[in-house]
Motif scaffolding. Structure first.
Motif, PDB file in Angstrom:
ATOM      1  N   ARG A 360      32.240  44.543  -5.902  1.00  0.00           N
ATOM      2  CA  ARG A 360      32.173  43.729  -4.684  1.00  0.00           C
ATOM      3  C   ARG A 360      33.468  42.960  -4.451  1.00  0.00           C
ATOM      4  NH1 ARG A 360      26.641  40.845  -6.648  1.00  0.00           N
ATOM      5  NH2 ARG A 360      25.191  42.539  -6.245  1.00  0.00           N
ATOM      6  N   ARG A 362      36.295  40.400  -5.272  1.00  0.00           N
ATOM      7  CA  ARG A 362      36.209  39.216  -6.126  1.00  0.00           C
ATOM      8  C   ARG A 362      34.835  38.578  -5.996  1.00  0.00           C
ATOM      9  NH1 ARG A 362      41.099  36.396  -3.361  1.00  0.00           N
ATOM     10  NH2 ARG A 362      39.840  37.286  -1.700  1.00  0.00           N
ATOM     11  N   ARG A 442      40.579  40.193   4.097  1.00  0.00           N
ATOM     12  CA  ARG A 442      40.176  41.527   3.629  1.00  0.00           C
ATOM     13  C   ARG A 442      39.992  42.388   4.878  1.00  0.00           C
ATOM     14  NH1 ARG A 442      37.675  37.833   0.884  1.00  0.00           N
ATOM     15  NH2 ARG A 442      36.302  37.607   2.653  1.00  0.00           N
ATOM     16  N   SER A 513      34.025  30.888  -0.085  1.00  0.00           N
ATOM     17  CA  SER A 513      34.280  32.206   0.515  1.00  0.00           C
ATOM     18  C   SER A 513      34.355  33.317  -0.524  1.00  0.00           C
ATOM     19  CB  SER A 513      35.603  32.181   1.281  1.00  0.00           C
ATOM     20  OG  SER A 513      35.439  31.437   2.434  1.00  0.00           O
ATOM     21  N   ASN A 516      29.729  36.360  -3.366  1.00  0.00           N
ATOM     22  CA  ASN A 516      29.101  37.558  -2.803  1.00  0.00           C
ATOM     23  C   ASN A 516      27.626  37.302  -2.518  1.00  0.00           C
ATOM     24  OD1 ASN A 516      31.340  39.357  -2.692  1.00  0.00           O
ATOM     25  ND2 ASN A 516      31.282  39.407  -4.933  1.00  0.00           N
ATOM     26  N   HIS A 517      27.051  38.258  -1.774  1.00  0.00           N
ATOM     27  CA  HIS A 517      25.665  38.088  -1.338  1.00  0.00           C
ATOM     28  C   HIS A 517      24.665  38.798  -2.248  1.00  0.00           C
ATOM     29  CE1 HIS A 517      22.052  38.542   1.134  1.00  0.00           C
ATOM     30  NE2 HIS A 517      22.065  39.789   0.677  1.00  0.00           N
ATOM     31  N   TYR A 550      23.505  35.475   2.315  1.00  0.00           N
ATOM     32  CA  TYR A 550      24.258  35.321   3.567  1.00  0.00           C
ATOM     33  C   TYR A 550      23.279  35.184   4.738  1.00  0.00           C
ATOM     34  CZ  TYR A 550      28.662  37.002   1.401  1.00  0.00           C
ATOM     35  OH  TYR A 550      29.786  37.165   0.634  1.00  0.00           O
ATOM     36  N   TRP A 566      29.904  42.318   7.603  1.00  0.00           N
ATOM     37  CA  TRP A 566      30.659  42.164   6.355  1.00  0.00           C
ATOM     38  C   TRP A 566      30.982  43.497   5.670  1.00  0.00           C
ATOM     39  CZ3 TRP A 566      26.439  38.684   7.186  1.00  0.00           C
ATOM     40  CH2 TRP A 566      26.811  37.356   7.379  1.00  0.00           C
ATOM     41  N   PHE A 568      29.217  45.810   4.133  1.00  0.00           N
ATOM     42  CA  PHE A 568      28.577  46.223   2.876  1.00  0.00           C
ATOM     43  C   PHE A 568      27.083  46.391   3.112  1.00  0.00           C
ATOM     44  CE2 PHE A 568      27.707  41.673   2.651  1.00  0.00           C
ATOM     45  CZ  PHE A 568      26.464  41.621   2.053  1.00  0.00           C
TER      46      PHE A 568
END
Ligand code: SAM
Length: 751
Positions: A360, A362, A442, A513, A516-517, A550, A566, A568
């Motif tokens: 994922r 960082r 990103r 930030s 991750n979710h 999220y 996002w 993903f």
């Protein structure tokens, strides 16, 4: 981030179609000279009429901005640019490697952009539109002001006319009056500005400062510094300019001014310079350095009471930063009164750090084992745009701010356009902060070489890059977790599917930030004003990846939104299980849930009347049977995959019994424990009359209503005089409260 698909909102689709038509029309004219030239006097007259009528904003409360096709900012020094004139410009073209020198001829107007009519040295006029300029009481474009536009871009405007569009703040250079790039014919303000003394400019700067026109003051002080001041004058001017820089949030520049003074041993006194240095460091959240400067100041000037007070503040911030101890009640009080609720508190980073995650990018990881409820960080927003909610804002322009992405057929709502401008300005004014934000980029957008480099003394800012950074990294937020669900002014809850209800406050928290979710996240974020608080929602070992939700895991369309916003797809246990669950089972759960809810409504009503004990028993039986049927639709154990539908059933059942007069504590305890277990909680004991105590061995899924469940449980224990159990349940309720609302200092205020 609140991004919505336009197809669900016909009123937005119409705007997008109109914008697309205009873009097509504009493209067909690219490279051509503007067709119809309007006389100078008529251009100015028309602009002034529109400016003074102020009609546009009255038509609706909608403020619409479009994300234009991205283009790069100018990253060349001025000396490499070639001068062109208004007549050389062609439509829909970026005139790379060139600059235009213009003078403002009308007062400014502002819708989303700041606008005015400008002229070149030949008197040819044109509309100028500057984007990402903050709204202040001080006008940016005032008649007589001279500016340079790098790589000018001539664009067709919405009404079929044309004008210069500037999206990158670094593409504009405002020339201070002494500048020799200003042609002699425009130096009318003072007979010959270049012959004026430093003292003359300084006095003009002081006048502007006195009228709170800090930007103008900065320009005059800059002229003063360029007019051969004596060493003493130079110190005074830098001191004055540093204060104007502080007033306009140019903390880097304020620091540079005072540092150059402090490094000069000939300075008579450095009391004010030290104080301003401390103020700049404080605003940049460099509290340790700030404390050092103030201690030096206090030693040399012990009577300086302002320094004493500032040192107290800085020491408090440093303590928050290092210990993570906050007076949360005070934070709540500040958030309730400050508008915007930007709190003066420090960021604390607890036992977490940023590392590479497996698949994922960082992610955030624990650096040591933590317990459920432990503070992972408390972060102050890097930028924060406040929106109080429909009908509550005094500023109607903010009420329905839409940012439309024509290419993606989507739009974002709320304070988004305002937040982009804040980010652009913060980095333009304080380039020392750029690396923190640059690091968050990103995705496929490749900025031009040289972005954020300092060219001609200012950083190159790419507002399209910052928009992309913001789209991925901003969070919508409430004023406070304790505020409960968002409410409209009339007290009705806000319906998130309703077009009018989509306008939350937004911010960027740069450390957050990196998280991750996961729908089954192990941490929970809450807000007090612009402070984000993250707590572990279960016990975690060292080196565990920390995740947050999220989006609400009850949202059935979340997977599409993850992909769209996002890029993903979530592969958490709940999402995997969802994929393996047939539509028929989903429909069955929905049907059972609806039947249960109507049964519970009856139960609450009957419970509140004295008659009907018989029917209460039958309603309880039927409700229990419905939940048992729901349980049967799940294959995996609740410890592996939380059963959200079942959980809601048990919890609502327990609450209905607690509210109704026919409450049966035994049943409430049983239902509450089942509710918790359906979320994956591993609980030992808790049953009435067993002397087993109540211990949570593992925390389960944390979601809305969990606190109610613990409180129902506690109430049932109290009712049966099981005080040990009640105490334990209250302890867990308190941890739960801390996770959900960021703190437990106000737990006692719960009704
Ligand atoms: C706010 S950032 C999180 C930090 C990011 N992973 C990084 O490298 O800086 C959001 C991005 O992280 C990635 N991401 C977040 N949660 C993910 C998940 N559950 N699975 C895969 N990627 C995820 C996606 O690329 C997403 O656009």
């Amino acid at each position: 981030m609140n991004t919505h698909q336009a197809q669900d909102f016909p009123q937005i689709l119409a705007h997008i179609e109109e914008q697309k038509r205009m873009l097509r029309n504009a493209q067909s004219q690219a490279g051509q000279r503007p067709a119809r030239k309007i006389e100078r006097i008529e251009t100015i007259r028309r602009f002034n009429v529109t400016r003074m009528s102020g009609q546009r904003n009255l038509q609706s409360d909608l403020s619409i901005s479009f994300i234009p096709s991205p283009y790069a900012p100018c990253a060349q020094p001025f000396c490499d640019l070639k001068k062109i004139m208004v007549d050389d410009l062609v439509l829909e073209t970026h005139h790379r490697g060139t600059f235009l020198l213009v003078r403002v001829v009308t007062p400014q107007d502002r819708i989303t952009a700041v606008m005015a009519i400008v002229e070149d040295e030949r008197g040819e006029v044109l509309l100028l539109q500057l984007y990402h300029q903050v709204e202040t009481t001080e006008d940016i474009l005032v008649p007589g002001r001279v500016l340079i536009i790098r790589d000018p871009y001539l664009k067709l405007t919405a009404d079929g006319k044309h004008g210069l569009r500037v999206d990158h703040v670094s593409d504009i250079v405002f020339l201070p009056v002494h500048e020799d790039r200003i042609p002699a014919c425009w130096r009318s303000e003072v007979t010959n500005p270049q012959n004026q003394s430093a003292g003359f400019w300084k006095a003009k700067g002081n006048d502007c400062f006195g009228q709170s026109r800090y930007h103008a003051a900065i320009e005059y002080y800059t002229s003063a510094l360029a007019s051969s001041p004596t060493t003493e004058e130079c110190h005074t001017i830098k001191l004055n300019r540093s204060l104007a820089f502080l007033k306009t949030n140019h903390f880097d520049a304020a620091l540079a001014d005072v540092d150059s003074m402090l490094s000069d041993s000939s300075a008579k006194s450095n009391e004010k310079a030290l104080f301003r240095k401390a103020q700049a460091l404080y605003s940049l959240q460099r509290y340790r350095e700030c404390c050092e400067v103030l201690k030096t100041l206090r030693l040399k000037y012990p009577d300086n009471t302002a320094a004493k007070d500032k040192l107290n503040e800085a020491v408090n911030r440093l303590a928050e930063q290092t210990t993570g101890k906050y007076r949360f009640k005070k934070l709540h009080a500040e958030a309730a009164h400050l508008r915007p609720p930007q709190l003066d508190h420090a960021t604390h980073i607890g036992p977490v750090g940023v590392r590479q995650s497996e698949s994922r990018g960082r992610g955030l990881f624990t650096t040591k084992a933590v317990k459920a409820g432990d503070l992972l960080f408390c972060e102050k927003a890097f930028v924060y745009a406040f929106h109080e909610g429909e009908g509550m804002s005094s500023n109607s322009r903010l009420m329905m701010n839409l940012l439309i992405d024509v290419n993606a057929n989507s739009f974002t709502t709320g304070a988004q356009p305002e937040l982009i401008t804040m980010l652009v300005q913060k980095l333009y004014q304080n380039p020392s902060l750029a690396s923190i934000v640059k690091d968050l980029h990103r995705g496929s957008y490749s900025p031009v070489q040289g972005v954020f480099d300092i060219i001609d003394g200012k950083p190159v800012i790419d507002s399209f890059l910052l928009t992309r950074i913001l789209l991925i990294n901003s969070f919508g937020c409430r004023l406070s977790g304790k505020a409960g669900p968002l409410k409209q002014a009339n007290g009705q809850p806000i319906n998130v599917n309703n077009f009018n209800d989509l306008f939350p406050s937004l911010g960027i928290w740069t450390f957050a930030s990196h998280i991750n979710h996961s729908c089954t996240s192990n941490a929970f974020r809450s807000f007090i004003g612009d402070m984000m608080i993250l707590r572990a929602n279960q016990d975690l070992p060292a080196n565990a990846e920390v995740t947050i939700q999220y989006l609400n895991p009850f949202n059935p369309e979340r997977q599409q939104v993850f992909v769209k916003n996002w890029a993903f797809a979530c592969d958490c246990v709940m999402c995997q299980d969802n994929e393996q669950t047939s539509d028929a089972v989903v429909a069955k759960r929905k049907r059972l849930g609806e039947s249960l809810q109507s049964m519970l409504r009856l139960l609450t009503r009957r419970g509140s009347s004295s008659s009907g004990a018989g029917s209460i028993a039958s309603l309880v039986r039927k409700s229990s049977a419905l939940i048992a049927e729901m349980e049967g639709t799940y294959n995996k154990p609740a410890k592996e995959v939380p059963r959200l539908v079942v959980w809601k059933g048990y919890r609502d059942f327990a609450c209905a019994l607690t509210l109704g007069a026919g409450a049966n504590p035994q049943k409430i305890v049983e239902l509450s424990l089942r509710a918790l277990r359906s979320l994956g909680f591993v609980i030992e004991g808790g049953s009435l009359g067993t002397n087993q105590g109540l211990v949570v061995r593992e925390w389960g899924f944390i979601g809305d209503g969990l606190l109610d469940c613990w409180m129902c449980l506690k109430a049932a224990y109290v009712e049966t005089r099981s005080y040990e159990l009640a105490l334990a349940a209250e302890g867990y309720a308190k941890v739960c409260y801390k996770i959900l609302f960021g703190e437990d200092e106000t737990f006692g205020e719960l009704d």
